[in-house]
Motif scaffolding. Structure first.
Motif, PDB file in Angstrom:
ATOM      1  N   THR A   1     -14.193 191.118  -3.475  1.00 63.09           N
ATOM      2  CA  THR A   1     -12.862 190.611  -3.835  1.00 63.09           C
ATOM      3  C   THR A   1     -12.331 189.594  -2.846  1.00 63.09           C
ATOM      4  OG1 THR A   1     -11.887 192.521  -2.706  1.00 63.09           O
ATOM      5  CG2 THR A   1     -12.251 192.700  -5.085  1.00 63.09           C
ATOM      6  N   ASN A   2     -13.088 189.276  -1.810  1.00 61.30           N
ATOM      7  CA  ASN A   2     -12.642 188.304  -0.822  1.00 61.30           C
ATOM      8  C   ASN A   2     -13.654 187.164  -0.730  1.00 61.30           C
ATOM      9  OD1 ASN A   2     -10.281 189.755   0.191  1.00 61.30           O
ATOM     10  ND2 ASN A   2     -11.789 191.217   0.986  1.00 61.30           N
ATOM     11  N   ALA A   3     -13.157 185.950  -0.560  1.00 63.84           N
ATOM     12  CA  ALA A   3     -14.002 184.769  -0.430  1.00 63.84           C
ATOM     13  C   ALA A   3     -13.445 183.853   0.635  1.00 63.84           C
ATOM     14  CB  ALA A   3     -14.102 184.033  -1.765  1.00 63.84           C
ATOM     15  N   GLN A   4     -14.331 183.147   1.312  1.00 59.91           N
ATOM     16  CA  GLN A   4     -13.893 182.169   2.290  1.00 59.91           C
ATOM     17  C   GLN A   4     -14.880 181.006   2.338  1.00 59.91           C
ATOM     18  OE1 GLN A   4     -14.073 184.928   5.746  1.00 59.91           O
ATOM     19  NE2 GLN A   4     -15.354 183.369   6.733  1.00 59.91           N
TER      20      GLN A   4
ATOM     21  N   PRO B   1     -21.358 190.936   3.743  1.00 63.33           N
ATOM     22  CA  PRO B   1     -21.601 190.509   2.358  1.00 63.33           C
ATOM     23  C   PRO B   1     -21.182 191.540   1.313  1.00 63.33           C
ATOM     24  CG  PRO B   1     -23.666 191.070   3.463  1.00 63.33           C
ATOM     25  CD  PRO B   1     -22.602 191.047   4.520  1.00 63.33           C
ATOM     26  N   ARG B   2     -20.914 192.784   1.737  1.00 57.34           N
ATOM     27  CA  ARG B   2     -20.446 193.780   0.776  1.00 57.34           C
ATOM     28  C   ARG B   2     -18.953 193.650   0.484  1.00 57.34           C
ATOM     29  NH1 ARG B   2     -23.231 198.429   4.272  1.00 57.34           N
ATOM     30  NH2 ARG B   2     -22.285 197.029   5.805  1.00 57.34           N
ATOM     31  N   ARG B   3     -18.252 192.870   1.305  1.00 58.22           N
ATOM     32  CA  ARG B   3     -16.807 192.707   1.116  1.00 58.22           C
ATOM     33  C   ARG B   3     -16.396 191.254   0.889  1.00 58.22           C
ATOM     34  NH1 ARG B   3     -13.900 193.074   4.921  1.00 58.22           N
ATOM     35  NH2 ARG B   3     -15.341 192.945   6.683  1.00 58.22           N
ATOM     36  N   ILE B   4     -17.192 190.304   1.450  1.00 61.08           N
ATOM     37  CA  ILE B   4     -16.792 188.896   1.458  1.00 61.08           C
ATOM     38  C   ILE B   4     -17.941 188.055   0.903  1.00 61.08           C
ATOM     39  CG2 ILE B   4     -16.147 186.936   2.929  1.00 61.08           C
ATOM     40  CD1 ILE B   4     -15.053 188.944   4.952  1.00 61.08           C
ATOM     41  N   VAL B   5     -17.598 187.004   0.178  1.00 62.27           N
ATOM     42  CA  VAL B   5     -18.593 186.018  -0.230  1.00 62.27           C
ATOM     43  C   VAL B   5     -18.228 184.687   0.429  1.00 62.27           C
ATOM     44  CG1 VAL B   5     -17.325 185.433  -2.357  1.00 62.27           C
ATOM     45  CG2 VAL B   5     -19.745 184.874  -2.161  1.00 62.27           C
ATOM     46  N   LEU B   6     -19.202 184.039   1.001  1.00 60.44           N
ATOM     47  CA  LEU B   6     -19.020 182.716   1.590  1.00 60.44           C
ATOM     48  C   LEU B   6     -19.346 181.661   0.537  1.00 60.44           C
ATOM     49  CD1 LEU B   6     -20.808 183.271   5.032  1.00 60.44           C
ATOM     50  CD2 LEU B   6     -18.375 183.547   4.500  1.00 60.44           C
ATOM     51  N   LEU B   7     -18.493 180.668   0.412  1.00 66.04           N
ATOM     52  CA  LEU B   7     -18.693 179.573  -0.535  1.00 66.04           C
ATOM     53  C   LEU B   7     -18.716 178.253   0.214  1.00 66.04           C
ATOM     54  CD1 LEU B   7     -16.204 180.735  -3.323  1.00 66.04           C
ATOM     55  CD2 LEU B   7     -18.657 181.207  -3.156  1.00 66.04           C
ATOM     56  N   ASP B   8     -19.339 177.247  -0.406  1.00 63.68           N
ATOM     57  CA  ASP B   8     -19.443 175.947   0.262  1.00 63.68           C
ATOM     58  C   ASP B   8     -18.233 175.053  -0.029  1.00 63.68           C
ATOM     59  OD1 ASP B   8     -19.960 175.486  -2.378  1.00 63.68           O
ATOM     60  OD2 ASP B   8     -21.815 174.369  -2.065  1.00 63.68           O
ATOM     61  N   ARG B   9     -17.197 175.595  -0.620  1.00 60.85           N
ATOM     62  CA  ARG B   9     -15.953 174.862  -0.873  1.00 60.85           C
ATOM     63  C   ARG B   9     -14.792 175.860  -0.838  1.00 60.85           C
ATOM     64  NH1 ARG B   9     -14.141 175.855  -5.840  1.00 60.85           N
ATOM     65  NH2 ARG B   9     -15.545 176.546  -7.497  1.00 60.85           N
ATOM     66  N   ALA B  10     -13.602 175.341  -0.973  1.00 59.84           N
ATOM     67  CA  ALA B  10     -12.428 176.232  -0.956  1.00 59.84           C
ATOM     68  C   ALA B  10     -12.533 177.220  -2.102  1.00 59.84           C
ATOM     69  CB  ALA B  10     -11.153 175.411  -1.071  1.00 59.84           C
TER      70      ALA B  10
ATOM     71  N   PRO C   1     -11.317 195.743 -11.454  1.00 61.86           N
ATOM     72  CA  PRO C   1      -9.895 195.960 -11.764  1.00 61.86           C
ATOM     73  C   PRO C   1      -8.994 194.810 -11.338  1.00 61.86           C
ATOM     74  CG  PRO C   1     -10.892 197.941 -10.864  1.00 61.86           C
ATOM     75  CD  PRO C   1     -11.908 196.861 -10.724  1.00 61.86           C
ATOM     76  N   ALA C   2      -9.287 194.208 -10.201  1.00 59.82           N
ATOM     77  CA  ALA C   2      -8.449 193.110  -9.700  1.00 59.82           C
ATOM     78  C   ALA C   2      -9.153 191.767  -9.801  1.00 59.82           C
ATOM     79  CB  ALA C   2      -8.043 193.390  -8.258  1.00 59.82           C
ATOM     80  N   GLY C   3     -10.234 191.702 -10.552  1.00 59.65           N
ATOM     81  CA  GLY C   3     -11.025 190.476 -10.551  1.00 59.65           C
ATOM     82  C   GLY C   3     -11.829 190.365  -9.280  1.00 59.65           C
ATOM     83  N   GLY C   4     -12.537 189.283  -9.118  1.00 59.47           N
ATOM     84  CA  GLY C   4     -13.329 189.106  -7.901  1.00 59.47           C
ATOM     85  C   GLY C   4     -14.501 188.180  -8.127  1.00 59.47           C
ATOM     86  N   PHE C   5     -15.533 188.394  -7.338  1.00 56.50           N
ATOM     87  CA  PHE C   5     -16.721 187.559  -7.407  1.00 56.50           C
ATOM     88  C   PHE C   5     -17.954 188.450  -7.547  1.00 56.50           C
ATOM     89  CE2 PHE C   5     -13.507 185.305  -5.020  1.00 56.50           C
ATOM     90  CZ  PHE C   5     -13.545 184.025  -5.570  1.00 56.50           C
ATOM     91  N   VAL C   6     -18.771 188.149  -8.520  1.00 57.80           N
ATOM     92  CA  VAL C   6     -20.061 188.823  -8.655  1.00 57.80           C
ATOM     93  C   VAL C   6     -21.102 187.974  -7.940  1.00 57.80           C
ATOM     94  CG1 VAL C   6     -21.899 189.453 -10.248  1.00 57.80           C
ATOM     95  CG2 VAL C   6     -19.539 190.067 -10.781  1.00 57.80           C
TER      96      VAL C   6
END
Length: 798
Positions: A665-668, A687-696, A727-732
């Motif tokens: 559910t968290n991304a940065q 990685p179980r809580r946060i996903v890193l992305l190459d953009r905002a 339940p709150a959306g997020g990232f798969v």
């Protein structure tokens, strides 16, 4: 009888003979039968299953065939495989065999082809090429005996015999011969259909995307230009050839354009570097290797490896100094039978037969290809490297021996035709002496090199064998010529066929370089009972879960092991392929192959099996040929758990391996290039809580937080379907390799494919339950990439 009357009678007899030859039907069926019988005799060791074509043919290409066959019979697409390098785009890989008609046909027929099928496809392709060259001789009314010599030298001579394990190049060689026949008929007959089908076959040759295909294209183009320029009416010939050649281009484009574009775009993001002149020069044919045209196993290339003493072996360099070549022992053997060699040297070189009008274009082509093969040892290669497009994509000029062998086979067969029809230039005494001197000098040089290198014991038997074959060939040629001049052309043909078969079976027959016991590759059989493979199948089945699909790694076991995962459907983090996704190689340190323990290199981001990236890959089980600490010296006690010791490997488990799919559910935003270079993840990254992305990161809609889940509903080759409850959306996050030709849908609607955690895939999902489908669409991805390239090249006016 006066000399003038005798000449007139001789001329009239020759004219009658020529007229009879033209009117008599050329014995196509009989020659085909003879060539097929000789082919069967020479191929039988492989076709019987006693031995199999080794090295790359098994380590790389046979698993590719197995995967292709398995995927097709399971109703899956073979365009992507999850079983090597954590995922690889097969559709763009020139060595995947997807676009190879003989192997694709086998895959359609047989879901589990064994070694005889793959070996038979190789040998059968060479047979088809040989029979096409027979038809080239038939079209020119050259003697059937010459056709047989040409066909057998082509199929079982030079690199066709000694490098048969290089499957793609062998196929390119076969297509070259087929294209030569179709192209010659298209030009000679002004045939549109032959032109079109010549283009179709040339397209399949180009699809090999190897150096043999490139050289073959240049040779065929040169022969076309020469045929038009040397015609009695060049302008008329040019006009008549325009439509056949245009249709040929169309046929080639229809077959090859899209696969080549796929490979070209893949190459931009692959590990494959551009080759410079110095790098290419390391694959040059050493001039001393030309002696193998006379004595096949002079340098001990047939094995065992410690017997090999030719350039660039330690034995050679100890005597003559470093040569700085990067060639395997079997890459420099030119032997294609003593009969064609003697014909080329005697009738062609010494007596000037090379420059006869009907063959001069092939002679020039052969000389240029030889110059190319010699690489840095001639200034000609440097000029070709600078002037000819595509040369700088390849690292080994010695690959030209494939095409050189084909050209020499045709020349040898043609000069045999001249001898059998008594139309060869009459040798003068000095020419006979020169021919004998050249042979004697070559034998003498070979013996001197062996003696001065201390390998006379290795070279003695091959040299004696060559001398015995020389006597056999000389006797057979005299007998065949006598029979041919008496009108017994088929008897002469049969004698030459038997002689070539004996010669090639003795000198170019099965060896350590070309044939090893089939039992050695038992692990590559679909029904293998190998203990290590069985264990890995059991363990990955045991640990599988709704969100988990664990990966394995095969490292340092043996040369043919890395791609065994393609055969057995195991998700492997490594494999064997010179062409890999560059991003994945940079992140993991994956190399071409991992036959030896020291070939398993690591990277800044994956410095050890005890690393976050290894865990994110889901690398659960590791099988190594030596204790794993010898491969990964950074490991500490307890980092991996040894679970078995099989006959082949030490097997370990990584208990920290993460699931294949995660819901976070968290991304940065993160700088992926910096992470790759430094090997440092952002502080606090889990990685179980946060996903890193190459953009905002996109904003989440919000909502009451609660435990969410994601599971794998269906996992295919090019389709992966997941079920998420967020339940709150997020990232798969799908811990499969990111590649831009993948697309994603959420609940049937297109969504944005995100590059996550440097090398993986992710997608944003809304609150609640949703179905996510990742799909590999390479053709749509290609067209989008082309469109983007065009837009960048032609920006709209301001």
């Amino acid at each position: 009888m006066s000399e003038q009357k005798r000449s007139e009678q001789k001329l009239s007899e020759q004219e009658r003979s020529d007229l009879a030859a033209v009117s008599a039907p050329w014995p196509v069926a009989k020659v085909f039968l003879i060539v097929c019988a000789a082919w069967l005799a020479l191929s039988w060791p492989w076709l019987s299953g006693v031995v199999t074509v080794p090295w790359d043919a098994k380590a790389h290409f046979h698993p590719q065939l197995q995967f292709l066959a398995s995927a097709l019979h399971k109703g899956l697409s073979p365009f992507w495989t999850p079983f090597v390098f954590a995922g690889s785009p097969q559709v763009a890989d020139p060595q995947s065999l997807i676009f190879s008609p003989p192997f694709a046909l086998i895959a359609l027929i047989n879901p589990t082809p064994d070694f005889r099928w793959s070996d038979g496809a190789l040998l059968g392709s060479l047979l088809v090429g040989a029979l096409c060259l027979v038809l080239v001789f038939r079209d020119r009314n050259w003697h059937p005996g010459g056709a047989v010599v040409c066909a057998l030298a082509f199929a079982f001579g030079a690199s066709a015999a000694w490098r048969i394990q290089h499957v793609g190049q062998v196929l390119s060689l076969a297509y070259f011969a087929i294209t030569l026949l179709l192209l010659s008929r298209a030009l000679e007959r002004g045939s549109w259909s032959y032109g079109f089908f010549a283009g179709i076959v040339a397209g399949f040759m180009v699809l090999g995307r190897d150096q043999v295909a490139l050289i073959g294209v240049y040779v065929l183009a040169g022969l076309v230009i020469a045929a038009i320029a040397m015609a009695k009416q060049p302008l008329r010939a040019l006009k008549g050839s325009m439509m056949p050649l245009s249709l040929g281009v169309l046929g080639a484009v229809l077959v090859a354009a899209i696969p080549i574009l796929l490979t070209a775009f893949l190459a931009q993001e692959s590990n494959r570097p551009m080759i410079d002149l110095a790098g290419a020069g390391k694959g040059s044919l050493h001039p001393a290797s030309l002696l193998t045209g006379l004595i096949a196993n002079l340098y001990g290339a047939a094995g065992p490896l410690e017997n090999f003493w030719g350039p660039p072996s330690p034995a050679w360099e100890a005597r003559f100094g470093p040569v700085d070549l990067y060639l395997a022992r079997n890459m420099s053997v030119l032997y294609l039978g003593l009969l064609p060699l003697l014909m080329i040297i005697g009738v062609g070189v010494v007596r000037g037969g090379l420059w006869r009008r009907e063959i001069v274009a092939l002679s020039v082509a052969a000389i240029l290809v030889l110059v190319y093969a010699l690489g840095r040892y001639t200034p000609g290669f440097q000029l070709m490297f600078a002037a000819l497009p595509g040369i700088d994509l390849y690292r080994r000029p010695a690959d030209a021996l494939f095409i050189l062998g084909a050209l020499f086979a045709i020349l040898g067969g043609y000069f045999t035709h001249l001898v059998l029809t008594d139309t060869a230039p009459r040798p003068r005494p000095w020419q006979i002496a020169l021919e004998a001197a050249l042979l004697g000098a070559a034998f003498g040089l070979a013996i001197w090199l062996a003696w001065t290198t201390g390998r006379l014991g290795v070279a003695a038997l091959p040299a004696i064998t060559a001398l015995l074959c020389l006597l056999l060939v000389a006797g057979a040629l005299v007998a065949a010529r006598g029979l041919a001049l008496q009108g017994a052309g088929m008897a002469a043909t049969l004698i030459l066929a038997m002689t070539m078969t004996i010669d090639l079976s003795v000198n170019n027959g099965p060896s350590e370089s070309t044939a090893l016991p089939s039992s050695r590759y038992e692990v590559l059989r679909a029904d293998s009972s190998n203990e290590t493979i069985a264990l890995l199948k059991r363990e990955t089945a045991r640990t599988a879960g709704p969100d988990r699909r664990d990966r394995i790694e095969l490292a340092g076991i043996d040369f043919h092991w890395p791609n065994a995962s393609l055969v057995h459907g195991l998700d492997n983090t490594l494999g064997y392929n010179p062409l890999r996704l560059g991003l994945y190689s940079a992140a993991t340190g994956a190399g071409d192959h991992v036959a030896l323990p020291d070939q398993r290199t690591f990277s800044a981001l994956m410095p050890s099996y005890r690393s976050l990236l290894a865990d994110m890959l889901g690398l659960r089980f590791i099988a190594t040929g030596v204790p794993v600490e010898q491969i990964d010296k950074a490991l500490k006690p307890g980092d991996l758990v040894q679970i078995a010791r099989t006959a082949d490997a030490f097997v370990y488990e990584n208990p920290r391996a993460l699931p294949r799919v995660l819901l976070v559910t968290n991304a940065q935003q993160a700088d992926f290039d910096a992470i790759l270079k430094s090997g440092q993840w952002p502080a606090g990254f889990d990685p179980r809580r946060i996903v890193l992305l190459d953009r905002a990161p996109p904003k989440l809609p919000g909502g009451p937080a609660g435990p969410g889940t994601v599971s794998i509903r269906d996992y295919g080759t090019t389709d992966v379907t997941l079920e998420a409850d967020a339940p709150a959306g997020g990232f798969v996050v799908l811990n499969d390799v990111w590649q831009p030709w993948w697309q994603v849908e959420v609940d049937g609607k297109p969504a944005e494919l995100l590059r996550a955690n440097v090398i993986f895939r992710a997608v944003q999902v809304p609150p609640g339950r949703s179905t996510i489908r990742f799909t590999f669409r390479p053709f749509e991805g290609l067209f989008q990439a082309i469109g983007e390239r065009i837009r960048k090249a032609n920006p709209p006016p301001v």
